[in-house]
Motif scaffolding. Structure first.
Motif, PDB file in Angstrom:
ATOM      1  N   GLY A 232       9.708  78.322  -0.801  1.00  0.00           N
ATOM      2  CA  GLY A 232       8.599  78.772  -1.628  1.00  0.00           C
ATOM      3  C   GLY A 232       8.958  78.885  -3.093  1.00  0.00           C
ATOM      4  N   LEU A 233      10.250  78.782  -3.446  1.00  0.00           N
ATOM      5  CA  LEU A 233      10.684  78.809  -4.841  1.00  0.00           C
ATOM      6  C   LEU A 233      10.502  77.434  -5.464  1.00  0.00           C
ATOM      7  CD1 LEU A 233      14.068  80.726  -4.333  1.00  0.00           C
ATOM      8  CD2 LEU A 233      11.879  81.709  -5.026  1.00  0.00           C
ATOM      9  N   ASP A 234      10.345  77.398  -6.796  1.00  0.00           N
ATOM     10  CA  ASP A 234      10.333  76.088  -7.442  1.00  0.00           C
ATOM     11  C   ASP A 234      11.764  75.555  -7.497  1.00  0.00           C
ATOM     12  OD1 ASP A 234      11.710  77.099  -9.759  1.00  0.00           O
ATOM     13  OD2 ASP A 234       9.804  77.769 -10.598  1.00  0.00           O
ATOM     14  N   ALA A 235      11.916  74.277  -7.840  1.00  0.00           N
ATOM     15  CA  ALA A 235      13.223  73.617  -7.772  1.00  0.00           C
ATOM     16  C   ALA A 235      14.261  74.320  -8.638  1.00  0.00           C
ATOM     17  CB  ALA A 235      13.088  72.153  -8.186  1.00  0.00           C
ATOM     18  N   LYS A 236      13.866  74.780  -9.813  1.00  0.00           N
ATOM     19  CA  LYS A 236      14.825  75.439 -10.719  1.00  0.00           C
ATOM     20  C   LYS A 236      15.302  76.761 -10.117  1.00  0.00           C
ATOM     21  CE  LYS A 236      15.405  76.908 -15.528  1.00  0.00           C
ATOM     22  NZ  LYS A 236      14.750  77.023 -16.861  1.00  0.00           N
ATOM     23  N   GLU A 237      14.378  77.549  -9.615  1.00  0.00           N
ATOM     24  CA  GLU A 237      14.759  78.827  -8.999  1.00  0.00           C
ATOM     25  C   GLU A 237      15.589  78.602  -7.737  1.00  0.00           C
ATOM     26  OE1 GLU A 237      10.989  81.719 -10.135  1.00  0.00           O
ATOM     27  OE2 GLU A 237      10.811  80.311  -8.463  1.00  0.00           O
ATOM     28  N   PHE A 238      15.263  77.543  -7.008  1.00  0.00           N
ATOM     29  CA  PHE A 238      15.981  77.228  -5.778  1.00  0.00           C
ATOM     30  C   PHE A 238      17.439  76.885  -6.087  1.00  0.00           C
ATOM     31  CE2 PHE A 238      16.805  74.165  -2.177  1.00  0.00           C
ATOM     32  CZ  PHE A 238      16.782  75.126  -1.177  1.00  0.00           C
ATOM     33  N   ARG A 239      17.670  76.118  -7.147  1.00  0.00           N
ATOM     34  CA  ARG A 239      19.046  75.786  -7.537  1.00  0.00           C
ATOM     35  C   ARG A 239      19.794  77.035  -7.994  1.00  0.00           C
ATOM     36  NH1 ARG A 239      20.047  70.320  -8.216  1.00  0.00           N
ATOM     37  NH2 ARG A 239      18.202  68.979  -8.382  1.00  0.00           N
ATOM     38  N   ALA A 240      19.112  77.872  -8.736  1.00  0.00           N
ATOM     39  CA  ALA A 240      19.767  79.074  -9.248  1.00  0.00           C
ATOM     40  C   ALA A 240      20.135  80.032  -8.119  1.00  0.00           C
ATOM     41  CB  ALA A 240      18.853  79.769 -10.259  1.00  0.00           C
ATOM     42  N   ALA A 241      19.308  80.083  -7.100  1.00  0.00           N
ATOM     43  CA  ALA A 241      19.555  81.016  -6.005  1.00  0.00           C
ATOM     44  C   ALA A 241      20.612  80.516  -5.033  1.00  0.00           C
ATOM     45  CB  ALA A 241      18.250  81.288  -5.243  1.00  0.00           C
ATOM     46  N   ASN A 242      20.863  79.195  -5.027  1.00  0.00           N
ATOM     47  CA  ASN A 242      21.783  78.603  -4.059  1.00  0.00           C
ATOM     48  C   ASN A 242      22.779  77.695  -4.763  1.00  0.00           C
ATOM     49  OD1 ASN A 242      20.311  79.450  -1.448  1.00  0.00           O
ATOM     50  ND2 ASN A 242      18.698  78.416  -2.588  1.00  0.00           N
ATOM     51  N   PRO A 243      23.979  78.174  -5.015  1.00  0.00           N
ATOM     52  CA  PRO A 243      24.977  77.359  -5.722  1.00  0.00           C
ATOM     53  C   PRO A 243      25.285  76.035  -5.036  1.00  0.00           C
ATOM     54  CG  PRO A 243      25.658  79.650  -5.674  1.00  0.00           C
ATOM     55  CD  PRO A 243      24.451  79.557  -4.806  1.00  0.00           C
ATOM     56  N   THR A 244      25.166  75.956  -3.716  1.00  0.00           N
ATOM     57  CA  THR A 244      25.471  74.697  -3.037  1.00  0.00           C
ATOM     58  C   THR A 244      24.460  73.606  -3.356  1.00  0.00           C
ATOM     59  OG1 THR A 244      24.249  75.447  -1.082  1.00  0.00           O
ATOM     60  CG2 THR A 244      26.626  75.832  -1.105  1.00  0.00           C
ATOM     61  N   VAL A 245      23.352  73.968  -3.993  1.00  0.00           N
ATOM     62  CA  VAL A 245      22.308  72.996  -4.313  1.00  0.00           C
ATOM     63  C   VAL A 245      22.492  72.427  -5.722  1.00  0.00           C
ATOM     64  CG1 VAL A 245      19.785  72.658  -4.322  1.00  0.00           C
ATOM     65  CG2 VAL A 245      20.790  74.319  -2.794  1.00  0.00           C
ATOM     66  N   ARG A 246      23.492  72.916  -6.451  1.00  0.00           N
ATOM     67  CA  ARG A 246      23.657  72.501  -7.851  1.00  0.00           C
ATOM     68  C   ARG A 246      23.791  71.000  -8.014  1.00  0.00           C
ATOM     69  NH1 ARG A 246      28.223  76.945  -9.780  1.00  0.00           N
ATOM     70  NH2 ARG A 246      26.942  78.832  -9.423  1.00  0.00           N
ATOM     71  N   ALA A 247      24.445  70.342  -7.065  1.00  0.00           N
ATOM     72  CA  ALA A 247      24.665  68.899  -7.186  1.00  0.00           C
ATOM     73  C   ALA A 247      23.801  68.115  -6.212  1.00  0.00           C
ATOM     74  CB  ALA A 247      26.136  68.584  -6.944  1.00  0.00           C
ATOM     75  N   ALA A 248      22.717  68.718  -5.740  1.00  0.00           N
ATOM     76  CA  ALA A 248      21.859  68.083  -4.734  1.00  0.00           C
ATOM     77  C   ALA A 248      20.547  67.629  -5.345  1.00  0.00           C
ATOM     78  CB  ALA A 248      21.576  69.056  -3.597  1.00  0.00           C
TER      79      ALA A 248
END
Length: 682
Positions: free
Chosen positions: A590-606
């Motif tokens: 339910g988060l936007d892509a930017k918030e999703f990356r910020a909340a999950n460090p493993t998504v930084r390079a995804a």
């Protein structure tokens, strides 16, 4: 079965001998056939107390009713038949009671694997026919039922007497045979004798480090992933389990395996040389072993991700928390769950050695192999745990619509175990992949019989587990050589990893059969596993879609076959980054892509995929053309952040952590007044 019972009732009441005989014989045959080839439908009947004994009793009562009205037999004969049936049922229930006694006497306080048990009086278990009422009752009742039906059909009373007499002999003989397991010559060792033997083994083996695991069915993978790293440690190591079934669910290993179900026996470890226990999972029974003050405890988890479960407050009960890299250390600090940063030790992920590094994009004329490995719904209601329900169908449909894509779908083994909706969604995804593969194979000209035989072989090759699931693949019929090679490699691997002996063996018999592995067994299993993987992938159509469930092929092997991963926020991301290949994470939070990356460090390079999978074309384009891959550098940085440095190797760092914690345990023992088990007992 219900219709046949009703037909029996009608045949007995009309009376109508042909109807009664046909319905009675067909009902018994159906019961036997279901038990032999398709026992699943009988499980619900047993749950409502309509088990095999009740079903047979109903059939016999209806036949007796028909016998009284259709056969002109004397009262004495009818009384003999009834008495014989009652005696047969009495012998059957006596056997069930004896089976309970035998099972209780053969239940040992300690269950082991890979430990010499020649010092104990262990013996084989009784045959399954003696201990399994579900097999014995319908089979032994055949002579009696058939005899009474023949009397109904012919009017000859001798058939009933002969049939019921044969059934009585079978039931009584079964009870007498089973009773021999209670005789002194077959009496198993007592609790005190087993505990004394186990204590002697502890004193002679002198373990220093152990893997502690407690869990239910389907969780053995959490311990299995650490067996190789534990076995590679210096000094004597062992595995400590708490649930008896887990002894056989554990993967092949040469490590001594000990199951201690009761706390009173678990406390024997306090007076051993054991210094460190490593915990890959939290469980209610973990608190019991934490009471032992002479042992230091380290939590390694069975995988690291950005999910809340990866920084559980329970972790603060351990002496140290061992993590892969700086990311997990930072995660615990931000979560503020009471874990002291001084107790966090970075050891890497030693089990990731089999993952191959990125070797470039797929060939221009070849398919793009996409591995979709979603996680399960989890125990919590955190949004976005799994994409299977909210985005799975859109994602799989979009992938299958692209003619360049070859899809490997490998769902988490626990999908649907908490929320049935996720299990239903998983089944729909499997059906989509199987239908797409059938259409692709039809276009390629693969004949239907070849596909059916191929699927049967691949299901067998998936491995001996409780619920194999579907495994779909096709290949041109001229590749019979690779099919035969896969069958040969599967047979060899099954032979090396067989863990239970004959069907019906109990814990005592398995302890006797698995007392000491042959030297080099682990290496032989590893070589056979590598050969099986090569044969498995060689046997696949290089463009065929696959649904992969079961223990084989393992997830790391799937990593090596893929060009890109699509997954959820889970430990799969961190492990896949060992390859540095492109990957995508589905955002259903339910988060936007930017918030999703910020909340999950493993998504930084995804690449972040929304539920409608609209970002897929750009992801696939970056896989084919590395010049469009803007995240390659970020993946390298994130790999070091999540998994730590590549030098020294993870196994070396793991060994250093074990050595340091063992030293802390030895120092504590010295301060307490003794460094030896003998001194501690004094």
């Amino acid at each position: 079965m219900l219709l046949l019972l009703c037909a029996q009732l009608v045949g007995a009441q009309l009376p109508n001998a042909p109807l009664l005989c046909v319905a009675g014989g067909a009902g018994l045959a159906l019961d036997l056939a279901l038990r032999q080839w398709w026992p699943a439908p009988l499980v619900p009947l047993g749950r409502v107390r309509c088990d095999e004994t009740v079903r047979q009793l109903l059939r016999d009562l209806l036949v007796l009713l028909g016998l009284a009205q259709l056969a002109e037999v004397s009262t004495a004969v009818r009384l003999l038949v009834v008495a014989g049936l009652l005696a047969s049922y009495g012998a059957h229930f006596l056997t069930r009671g004896l089976a309970v006694l035998v099972r209780r006497r053969r239940t040992l306080p300690v269950v082991t694997r890979n430990i010499d048990t020649s010092g104990l009086r262990l013996s084989p278990a009784p045959p399954r026919l003696l201990t399994g009422a579900h097999r014995r009752m319908p089979l032994f009742a055949v002579p009696g039922t058939v005899g009474m039906l023949l009397t109904v059909a012919t009017g000859q009373a001798a058939w009933s007497l002969l049939g019921v007499g044969c059934s009585l002999l079978l039931f009584a003989g079964c009870a007498a045979w089973l009773a021999t397991w209670l005789l002194p010559g077959r009496r198993p060792p007592g609790t005190e004798e087993v505990i004394a033997w186990f204590q002697r083994w502890l004193d002679s083996y002198r373990p220093e480090v152990g893997l502690y695991f407690s869990g239910g069915s389907g969780t053995a993978y959490q311990a299995n992933m650490w067996l190789g790293a534990i076995a590679a440690l210096e000094g004597n190591a062992m595995v400590v389990l708490r649930e008896r079934p887990m002894v056989q669910q554990l993967a092949p290993t040469e490590l001594p395996v000990v199951c201690l179900p009761k706390v009173v026996h678990l406390m024997l470890l306090e007076h051993s040389t054991l210094k460190v226990l490593i915990h890959p999972a939290n469980a209610p029974k973990t608190s019991q072993v934490l009471r032992i003050p002479t042992i230091k405890h380290a939590f390694v988890n069975h995988g690291e991700s950005d999910k809340l479960s990866s920084c559980n407050p329970y972790a603060k009960v351990y002496d140290e928390v061992w993590v892969a890299g700086p990311a997990a250390r930072e995660r615990y600090a931000l979560a503020d769950v009471g874990v002291d940063d001084r107790d966090v030790v970075e050891v890497g992920r030693p089990q990731l050695a089999p993952v191959h590094p990125y070797a470039g994009p797929p060939p221009a004329d070849g398919p793009i192999t996409v591995l979709y490995a979603p996680t399960w719904e989890g125990w919590t209601t955190d949004p976005g745990n799994s994409s299977v329900l909210l985005a799975g169908e859109q994602l799989v449909t979009a992938l299958l619509a692209d003619p360049r894509v070859r899809l490997l779908y490998k769902p988490h083994p626990m999908t649907g175990s908490v929320d049935p909706r996720f299990g239903e969604a998983d089944r729909r995804l499997r059906a989509l992949v199987e239908a797409a593969e059938a259409r692709r194979a039809a276009r390629a000209g693969a004949p239907a019989p070849a596909l059916a035989s191929r699927r049967a072989l691949l299901r067998r090759s998936a491995g001996p587990i409780a619920e194999r699931g579907a495994l779909t693949a096709t290949r041109a019929p001229h590749d019979a050589t690779t099919t035969r090679e896969l069958a040969r490699r599967t047979e060899r691997l099954e032979e090396l990893t067989a863990r239970g002996g004959r069907p019906g063996a109990d814990d005592m018999e398995r302890m006797m059969c698995q007392s000491a592995p042959e030297e080099g067994h682990t290496e032989a299993v590893a070589a056979a596993t590598r050969a099986w993987r090569a044969a498995f992938w060689a046997a696949q159509d290089p463009e065929g879609h696959l649904v992969l469930t079961g223990q084989r092929p393992d997830l790391y092997s799937c990593y090596n076959q893929s060009d890109v991963l699509v997954t959820d926020v889970s430990s799969v991301v961190a492990d896949y980054l060992a390859s540095a290949k492109p990957y995508a994470v589905v955002n259903t939070s339910g988060l936007d892509a930017k918030e999703f990356r910020a909340a999950n460090p493993t998504v930084r390079a995804a690449t972040v995929l929304s539920p409608d999978a609209s970002e897929l074309p750009e992801l696939l384009a970056s896989v084919v053309d590395p010049r469009r891959d803007r995240l390659a550098g970020a993946r390298q940085e994130l790999r070091a952040f999540l998994l730590g440095p590549t030098e020294p190797p993870s196994q070396v760092r793991f060994q250093r952590a074990v050595t340091a914690l063992c030293a802390r345990a030895a120092a504590r023992r010295a301060r307490s007044g003794s460094g030896s088990p003998a001194g501690l007992r004094e």
